[in-house]
Design a protein around this motif. Sequence first.
Motif, PDB file in Angstrom:
ATOM      1  N   LEU A   1       0.855  -1.183   0.000  1.00  0.00           N
ATOM      2  CA  LEU A   1       0.000   0.000   0.000  1.00  0.00           C
ATOM      3  C   LEU A   1       0.888   1.230   0.000  1.00  0.00           C
ATOM      4  N   ALA A   2       0.492   2.221  -0.778  1.00  0.00           N
ATOM      5  CA  ALA A   2       1.309   3.427  -0.872  1.00  0.00           C
ATOM      6  C   ALA A   2       0.444   4.669  -0.946  1.00  0.00           C
ATOM      7  N   HIS A   3       1.034   5.772  -0.510  1.00  0.00           N
ATOM      8  CA  HIS A   3       0.444   7.086  -0.732  1.00  0.00           C
ATOM      9  C   HIS A   3       0.863   7.474  -2.143  1.00  0.00           C
ATOM     10  N   VAL A   4      -0.115   7.751  -2.977  1.00  0.00           N
ATOM     11  CA  VAL A   4       0.153   8.085  -4.377  1.00  0.00           C
ATOM     12  C   VAL A   4       0.196   9.598  -4.503  1.00  0.00           C
ATOM     13  N   GLY A   5       1.374  10.105  -4.806  1.00  0.00           N
ATOM     14  CA  GLY A   5       1.557  11.544  -4.927  1.00  0.00           C
ATOM     15  C   GLY A   5       1.743  11.966  -6.367  1.00  0.00           C
ATOM     16  N   ALA A   6       1.727  13.259  -6.600  1.00  0.00           N
ATOM     17  CA  ALA A   6       1.878  13.792  -7.955  1.00  0.00           C
ATOM     18  C   ALA A   6       3.277  13.523  -8.511  1.00  0.00           C
TER      19      ALA A   6
ATOM     20  N   GLN B   1       0.529 -20.677   0.217  1.00  0.00           N
ATOM     21  CA  GLN B   1       0.704 -20.939  -1.206  1.00  0.00           C
ATOM     22  C   GLN B   1       0.570 -19.633  -1.969  1.00  0.00           C
ATOM     23  N   VAL B   2       1.006 -19.642  -3.208  1.00  0.00           N
ATOM     24  CA  VAL B   2       0.863 -18.481  -4.078  1.00  0.00           C
ATOM     25  C   VAL B   2      -0.306 -18.767  -5.007  1.00  0.00           C
ATOM     26  N   ASP B   3      -1.406 -18.058  -4.782  1.00  0.00           N
ATOM     27  CA  ASP B   3      -2.609 -18.222  -5.597  1.00  0.00           C
ATOM     28  C   ASP B   3      -2.965 -16.839  -6.132  1.00  0.00           C
ATOM     29  N   ALA B   4      -2.696 -16.620  -7.412  1.00  0.00           N
ATOM     30  CA  ALA B   4      -2.883 -15.296  -8.007  1.00  0.00           C
ATOM     31  C   ALA B   4      -4.322 -14.822  -7.911  1.00  0.00           C
ATOM     32  N   SER B   5      -5.289 -15.697  -8.156  1.00  0.00           N
ATOM     33  CA  SER B   5      -6.694 -15.261  -8.115  1.00  0.00           C
ATOM     34  C   SER B   5      -7.096 -14.853  -6.694  1.00  0.00           C
ATOM     35  N   TRP B   6      -6.577 -15.563  -5.685  1.00  0.00           N
ATOM     36  CA  TRP B   6      -6.871 -15.205  -4.296  1.00  0.00           C
ATOM     37  C   TRP B   6      -6.246 -13.855  -3.950  1.00  0.00           C
ATOM     38  N   MET B   7      -5.031 -13.619  -4.439  1.00  0.00           N
ATOM     39  CA  MET B   7      -4.366 -12.348  -4.174  1.00  0.00           C
ATOM     40  C   MET B   7      -5.078 -11.189  -4.873  1.00  0.00           C
ATOM     41  N   VAL B   8      -5.573 -11.414  -6.091  1.00  0.00           N
ATOM     42  CA  VAL B   8      -6.318 -10.377  -6.806  1.00  0.00           C
ATOM     43  C   VAL B   8      -7.613 -10.061  -6.057  1.00  0.00           C
ATOM     44  N   THR B   9      -8.301 -11.092  -5.574  1.00  0.00           N
ATOM     45  CA  THR B   9      -9.520 -10.886  -4.784  1.00  0.00           C
ATOM     46  C   THR B   9      -9.203 -10.074  -3.534  1.00  0.00           C
ATOM     47  N   HIS B  10      -8.097 -10.405  -2.875  1.00  0.00           N
ATOM     48  CA  HIS B  10      -7.674  -9.667  -1.684  1.00  0.00           C
ATOM     49  C   HIS B  10      -7.364  -8.210  -2.035  1.00  0.00           C
ATOM     50  N   ALA B  11      -6.655  -8.000  -3.146  1.00  0.00           N
ATOM     51  CA  ALA B  11      -6.314  -6.640  -3.572  1.00  0.00           C
ATOM     52  C   ALA B  11      -7.559  -5.817  -3.856  1.00  0.00           C
ATOM     53  N   GLU B  12      -8.554  -6.423  -4.498  1.00  0.00           N
ATOM     54  CA  GLU B  12      -9.801  -5.705  -4.789  1.00  0.00           C
ATOM     55  C   GLU B  12     -10.525  -5.331  -3.501  1.00  0.00           C
ATOM     56  N   ALA B  13     -10.578  -6.263  -2.545  1.00  0.00           N
ATOM     57  CA  ALA B  13     -11.251  -5.982  -1.273  1.00  0.00           C
ATOM     58  C   ALA B  13     -10.535  -4.871  -0.508  1.00  0.00           C
ATOM     59  N   VAL B  14      -9.216  -4.940  -0.463  1.00  0.00           N
ATOM     60  CA  VAL B  14      -8.442  -3.912   0.241  1.00  0.00           C
ATOM     61  C   VAL B  14      -8.611  -2.558  -0.445  1.00  0.00           C
ATOM     62  N   SER B  15      -8.587  -2.535  -1.775  1.00  0.00           N
ATOM     63  CA  SER B  15      -8.723  -1.280  -2.524  1.00  0.00           C
ATOM     64  C   SER B  15     -10.027  -0.561  -2.201  1.00  0.00           C
ATOM     65  N   HIS B  16     -11.100  -1.331  -2.017  1.00  0.00           N
ATOM     66  CA  HIS B  16     -12.398  -0.724  -1.716  1.00  0.00           C
ATOM     67  C   HIS B  16     -12.447  -0.101  -0.324  1.00  0.00           C
ATOM     68  N   MET B  17     -11.551  -0.516   0.556  1.00  0.00           N
ATOM     69  CA  MET B  17     -11.552  -0.008   1.933  1.00  0.00           C
ATOM     70  C   MET B  17     -10.594   1.162   2.149  1.00  0.00           C
TER      71      MET B  17
ATOM     72  N   ILE C   1      -4.481   6.701  -1.117  1.00  0.00           N
ATOM     73  CA  ILE C   1      -3.793   5.467  -0.758  1.00  0.00           C
ATOM     74  C   ILE C   1      -4.253   4.398  -1.744  1.00  0.00           C
ATOM     75  N   ALA C   2      -3.307   3.613  -2.271  1.00  0.00           N
ATOM     76  CA  ALA C   2      -3.654   2.617  -3.282  1.00  0.00           C
ATOM     77  C   ALA C   2      -2.780   1.379  -3.142  1.00  0.00           C
ATOM     78  N   VAL C   3      -3.289   0.271  -3.678  1.00  0.00           N
ATOM     79  CA  VAL C   3      -2.482  -0.934  -3.811  1.00  0.00           C
ATOM     80  C   VAL C   3      -1.579  -0.704  -5.014  1.00  0.00           C
ATOM     81  N   VAL C   4      -0.269  -0.738  -4.787  1.00  0.00           N
ATOM     82  CA  VAL C   4       0.676  -0.444  -5.871  1.00  0.00           C
ATOM     83  C   VAL C   4       1.548  -1.636  -6.253  1.00  0.00           C
ATOM     84  N   GLY C   5       1.388  -2.738  -5.545  1.00  0.00           N
ATOM     85  CA  GLY C   5       2.208  -3.898  -5.875  1.00  0.00           C
ATOM     86  C   GLY C   5       1.934  -5.063  -4.970  1.00  0.00           C
ATOM     87  N   ALA C   6       2.738  -6.087  -5.135  1.00  0.00           N
ATOM     88  CA  ALA C   6       2.632  -7.303  -4.334  1.00  0.00           C
ATOM     89  C   ALA C   6       4.028  -7.722  -3.906  1.00  0.00           C
TER      90      ALA C   6
END
Length: 87
Positions: free
Chosen positions: A10-15, A35-51, A56-61
């Motif tokens: 998670l990062a503060h996205v600045g200009a 385990q590394v499950d890409a679809s589970w991580m994408v689901t997690h990223a989407e849920a976190v992004s909505h909160m 502040i944004a998800v900028v990586g993994a």
Amino acid sequence: RSTLETGLLLAHVGAQADAVLHFVPTPSQDDGAPQVDASWMVTHAEAVSHMLPGGIAVVGAYLFSPSGAFASHEAKLRPVLAAALKR
């Protein structure tokens, strides 16, 4: 590290620059096995992004793994990064 851990950056996205603020571990799935499950991580990223508040944004993994195990999991992270960068 003796165990596998995946998560989001998670990062503060600045200009002019972004500043990483927090590493958010991806929760384990029902079986609890790491385990590394890409679809589970994408689901997690989407849920976190909505909160997240504005600016502040998800900028990586990330992946922490035992030495030598990274190469076998690297390709699985690409879809997660692609999904995070679409936002």
